[in-house]
Design a protein around this motif. Structure first.
Motif, PDB file in Angstrom:
ATOM      1  N   THR A  56      -7.501   4.651   0.307  1.00 23.62           N
ATOM      2  CA  THR A  56      -6.683   3.578   0.849  1.00 23.62           C
ATOM      3  C   THR A  56      -6.670   2.487  -0.206  1.00 23.62           C
ATOM      4  O   THR A  56      -7.722   2.042  -0.645  1.00 23.62           O
ATOM      5  CB  THR A  56      -7.286   3.037   2.156  1.00 23.62           C
ATOM      6  N   ARG A 109      -8.769   5.461   5.106  1.00 24.73           N
ATOM      7  CA  ARG A 109      -8.334   6.808   5.475  1.00 24.73           C
ATOM      8  C   ARG A 109      -9.539   7.731   5.430  1.00 24.73           C
ATOM      9  O   ARG A 109     -10.385   7.609   4.547  1.00 24.73           O
ATOM     10  CB  ARG A 109      -7.314   7.326   4.478  1.00 24.73           C
ATOM     11  N   SER A 139       0.872  -1.183   0.000  1.00 25.03           N
ATOM     12  CA  SER A 139       0.000   0.000   0.000  1.00 25.03           C
ATOM     13  C   SER A 139       0.903   1.225   0.000  1.00 25.03           C
ATOM     14  O   SER A 139       2.133   1.101   0.042  1.00 25.03           O
ATOM     15  CB  SER A 139      -0.920   0.003   1.224  1.00 25.03           C
ATOM     16  N   ALA A 140       0.305   2.397   0.008  1.00 25.80           N
ATOM     17  CA  ALA A 140       1.106   3.624   0.047  1.00 25.80           C
ATOM     18  C   ALA A 140       1.891   3.728   1.351  1.00 25.80           C
ATOM     19  O   ALA A 140       2.957   4.327   1.396  1.00 25.80           O
ATOM     20  CB  ALA A 140       0.208   4.844  -0.124  1.00 25.80           C
ATOM     21  N   ASP A 141       1.371   3.128   2.414  1.00 24.27           N
ATOM     22  CA  ASP A 141       1.990   3.243   3.736  1.00 24.27           C
ATOM     23  C   ASP A 141       2.800   2.025   4.158  1.00 24.27           C
ATOM     24  O   ASP A 141       3.691   2.137   4.987  1.00 24.27           O
ATOM     25  CB  ASP A 141       0.916   3.487   4.800  1.00 24.27           C
ATOM     26  N   ASN A 142       2.458   0.850   3.628  1.00 28.08           N
ATOM     27  CA  ASN A 142       3.069  -0.384   4.135  1.00 28.08           C
ATOM     28  C   ASN A 142       3.391  -1.355   3.013  1.00 28.08           C
ATOM     29  O   ASN A 142       2.634  -1.483   2.058  1.00 28.08           O
ATOM     30  CB  ASN A 142       2.116  -1.107   5.098  1.00 28.08           C
TER      31      ASN A 142
END
Length: 140
Positions: free
Chosen positions: A78, A73, A50-53
């Motif tokens: 998300t 989000r 993902s963009a974060d993980n």
């Protein structure tokens, strides 16, 4: 302090006026995603990000499942994308296993998104019972 009171009052008022908004805000923002290997006699290799993980690379034996929890989000999208490969073959596909819009439309009722990799295609369900063909395998 007045701003905080007003904000709490406004949110309470909005929730009392809209049962749909209330349901969505309280119950439809946390999900569990399942990716299941239902290939006959082949391992499934998945690599999700993902963009974060970076959720990592996982090799699943027949019948095994990779599961993760995710929350939407409040602002922005998300998205979790997985590259899915039949181990030892040239069949691979990239699938969106989670996006806000998809989750709202297909997973909100159960808060579950199930993906099943099968020999002919990748299938989706929100209850692990009723399956729909969603993605085809592609050869590279």
């Amino acid at each position: 302090m007045n701003c905080l009171f007003f904000f709490i009052f406004l949110i309470s008022f909005l929730l009392s006026q809209s049962p749909t908004l209330s349901f969505h805000l309280y119950f439809c923002w946390r999900f569990r995603v399942h990716i299941i290997n239902n290939l006959s006699l082949k391992n499934l290799v998945i690599d999700c990000i993902s963009a974060d993980n970076d959720l990592g690379r996982h090799e699943l034996w027949w019948g095994e499942e990779f599961t993760f929890k995710i929350g939407q989000r409040p602002i922005g999208d998300t998205r979790v994308v997985c590259n899915v490969t039949k181990f030892g073959s040239n069949h691979i596909t990239s699938i969106n296993v989670f996006t806000n819009g998809f989750a709202d439309d297909h997973c909100c009722k159960t808060r579950q998104c199930y993906w099943s990799a099968r020999d002919d295609a990748i299938y989706f369900s929100n209850n692990n019972k009723n399956w729909n063909r969603w993605y085809n395998w592609t050869s590279v």
